[in-house]
Design an enzyme around this catalytic site. Structure first.
Site, mmCIF file in Angstrom:
data_model
loop_
_atom_site.group_PDB
_atom_site.id
_atom_site.type_symbol
_atom_site.label_atom_id
_atom_site.label_comp_id
_atom_site.label_asym_id
_atom_site.label_seq_id
_atom_site.Cartn_x
_atom_site.Cartn_y
_atom_site.Cartn_z
ATOM 1 N N GLU A 351 0.862 -1.297 0.088
ATOM 2 C CA GLU A 351 0.038 0.018 0.128
ATOM 3 C C GLU A 351 0.713 1.338 -0.118
ATOM 4 O O GLU A 351 0.303 2.404 -0.532
ATOM 5 C CB GLU A 351 -0.975 -0.084 1.090
ATOM 6 C CG GLU A 351 -2.069 0.884 0.973
ATOM 7 C CD GLU A 351 -3.003 0.779 2.113
ATOM 8 O OE1 GLU A 351 -4.245 0.741 1.767
ATOM 9 O OE2 GLU A 351 -2.846 0.723 3.335
ATOM 10 N N HIS A 382 6.948 -27.340 2.558
ATOM 11 C CA HIS A 382 6.441 -28.509 2.089
ATOM 12 C C HIS A 382 5.279 -27.894 1.141
ATOM 13 O O HIS A 382 4.279 -28.653 0.706
ATOM 14 C CB HIS A 382 5.613 -29.308 3.087
ATOM 15 C CG HIS A 382 6.458 -29.756 4.058
ATOM 16 N ND1 HIS A 382 7.261 -31.071 4.010
ATOM 17 C CD2 HIS A 382 7.200 -29.404 5.352
ATOM 18 C CE1 HIS A 382 8.088 -31.150 4.878
ATOM 19 N NE2 HIS A 382 7.873 -30.477 5.799
ATOM 20 N N LYS A 510 -12.871 2.612 -3.455
ATOM 21 C CA LYS A 510 -14.241 2.663 -2.689
ATOM 22 C C LYS A 510 -14.858 3.645 -3.534
ATOM 23 O O LYS A 510 -16.190 3.268 -3.435
ATOM 24 C CB LYS A 510 -13.543 3.899 -1.644
ATOM 25 C CG LYS A 510 -12.546 3.276 -0.565
ATOM 26 C CD LYS A 510 -12.363 3.939 0.359
ATOM 27 C CE LYS A 510 -11.433 3.477 1.624
ATOM 28 N NZ LYS A 510 -11.011 4.624 2.692
#
Length: 545
Positions: A351, A382, A510
């Site tokens: 960000e 793994h 937004k």
């Protein structure tokens, strides 16, 4: 070309990157390499010897930092200068952990007294709740905290609370809600008793869509379960700048904590946003968290570049991103309590440095923020470690581990440490074809089969990593560790000449999200957006594909 890429130092680094020997050769040539390329500060130890770097590399990187006036930019941040130029704001999260309490000016006034007043108010609040003095509407003490936020006001408190689980001393439970998906809060509410639950809503505007939606749902649940509007004040508190909206919601003004424009969300856990942390670990431990961060602030502000931990880490990451085309950086935590840190550092770095224009608006001609990702050792060994060892992409790695475990059971920690150190060694040295053939020498395979299998077992090595150690995970060492990554992020942004403190991409999301929401609730089908968005909205409105 930008000024940065035109510089002689940048050009020298570009040429130098083609001449770095394999790390196996670097270690063979200098038995003291580990000693020369490691340092301790603020309870942390950094081994950066397993990097594709020589003294010449480091000297060139330090020269690049000096040309970018990094020293002056560091001073400007700590002094409260307006370094978030697009929003015309100072950047002073460091003031939140300023234990020395020296004068710090922002917006024309000394902000230290208000910071200290807020800490004292937090102390009173925490004492009231944890002592049982704070009562719910039926007279019962609080047992559960629900922290409602999004972004930094969610991730910071959640990850730090998780990391400091051994220091939960207050007996409270804490639940974190961020996602606007109704399932998130619904599943939390199923576990809770409205008579003993306290909600903390964190939103600077008291209007952030996800946070307000979740808070309204929490309030509706509370009222449906027997609480009244007049009881809301006993079960809701807020961290916000909008006192009018918060009191209108029903929150007592005494239980509203401030947010300031000079603290960005992803740097806010040190403020009253950290209330959930303090409610779990107590204010003494919360202050220890601040102390550790302040120690790293002091180190960052005062240590010479050549001995400065955030500077060295930031420069090395830039080295790989800009001169080796490394597009991502992996954070590997060899401690179960620290399993959430990669996600926290992901938000912090991506960000902050996910930008493509310089401070004066020029489009960059170099890579900026990498993709930050990672996970918990040894689980990753793994899974994705295979790609680290034998994939085609160069992915620098940070390994983080405490030397002492909070749960010293049998050989668990010895095995954890051996895996951590073994991974850094394997990434560095790899395995040659001759070594792979030697391992297969006693097998019953034919020579042709041995050669084929050996080729599959070859690992080029020369994969860079840093190793960060601490004696033990404590509030202090965690504070220092998080501040280290904050400042590492700053270093890169300063050299790239970008604004690490705004987030216009988030803001656009937004805005468009609100526009789509309006169209979802409209009476007619969506037609005015692009064909894909219209089609998706209309499918959603129909509720089936």
């Amino acid at each position: 070309m930008t000024i940065l890429t035109q510089s002689t130092t940048w050009q020298a680094l570009s040429a130098h990157s083609q001449d770095i020997p394999h790390m196996r050769e670097l270690f063979a040539a200098d038995p003291a390499r580990f000693t020369k390329m490691s340092l301790s500060s603020c309870g942390l130890f950094l081994d950066y010897s397993k990097n594709r770097a020589t003294p010449e590399t480091l000297n060139l990187l330090f020269a690049l930092a000096q040309e970018a006036k990094l020293d002056a930019k560091i001073k400007a941040m700590f002094a409260g200068d307006i370094i978030n130029t697009t929003e015309k704001r100072a950047v002073l999260h460091t003031a939140l952990r300023n234990t020395a309490e020296q004068c710090i000016i922002a917006e024309g006034q000394d902000i230290v007294p208000e910071v200290q007043q807020t800490l004292n108010k937090m102390q009173q609040f925490v004492t009231s709740v944890t002592s049982g003095q704070w009562k719910g509407y039926t007279g019962k003490a609080i047992t559960d905290i629900v922290s409602i936020g999004i972004g930094g006001s969610f991730l910071g408190p959640k990850i730090v609370s998780q990391a400091l689980r051994p220091y939960w001393i207050t007996g409270l439970n804490c639940h974190f809600v961020a996602n606007v998906d109704g399932t998130s809060i619904s599943e939390k509410l199923k576990l809770l008793d409205p008579e003993t639950t306290l909600f903390i809503m964190s939103s600077k505007s008291f209007g952030t869509q996800e946070t307000l939606t979740n808070t309204l749902t929490a309030k509706a649940w509370f009222l449906a379960k027997g609480g009244s509007q007049s009881d809301v004040a006993k079960h809701f508190a807020a961290v916000t700048s909008n006192v009018v909206k918060a009191t209108g919601f029903g929150i007592d003004a005494n239980n509203i904590f401030p947010m300031w424009d000079w603290v960005g969300g992803r740097y806010s856990l040190w403020s009253a946003i950290g209330l959930p942390i303090a409610l779990l670990i107590g204010m003494d431990n919360f202050r220890a968290l601040l102390k550790g961060a302040h120690q790293m602030d002091t180190h960052f502000a005062n240590a010479p570049l050549t001995e400065n931990m955030p500077v060295i880490m930031g420069l090395l990451s830039l080295w790989y991103g800009n001169f080796f085309n490394a597009q991502s950086h992996v954070v590997l935590t060899y401690d179960h309590y620290l399993r959430g840190l990669p996600a926290y550092f992901q938000q912090l770095d991506m960000e902050s440095n996910g930008k493509s224009v310089t401070l004066n608006g020029t489009h960059v001609d170099y890579s900026t923020g990498p993709v930050i990702w990672g996970g918990e050792g040894t689980n990753g060994q793994h899974a994705y470690h295979q790609l680290l060892h034998q994939g085609t992409a160069l992915i620098p790695a940070d390994f983080i581990m405490p030397l002492q475990s909070h749960n010293p059971i049998g050989e668990h920690h010895d095995q954890l440490a051996s895996n951590c150190f073994g991974q850094t060694q394997a990434l560095m040295q790899g395995r040659t074809l001759d070594e792979a053939l030697a391992e297969l020498s006693k097998s019953a395979l034919s020579n042709e089969e041995k050669l084929l299998i050996a080729k599959h077992k070859v690992m080029s090595g020369n994969k860079p990593s840093n190793t960060l150690l601490m004696d033990k995970l404590t509030p202090e060492t965690l504070g220092a560790l998080i501040a280290l990554y904050e400042h590492r992020t700053f270093v890169q942004g300063a050299i790239w000449d970008i604004n690490s403190f705004d987030q216009w991409g988030v803001e656009l999301g937004k805005t468009l999200g609100n526009d789509v929401l309006t169209r979802i609730g409209a009476d007619q089908e969506a037609t005015v957006l692009d064909a894909s968005s219209n089609g998706l909205i209309n499918l959603y409105r129909r509720g089936k594909i």
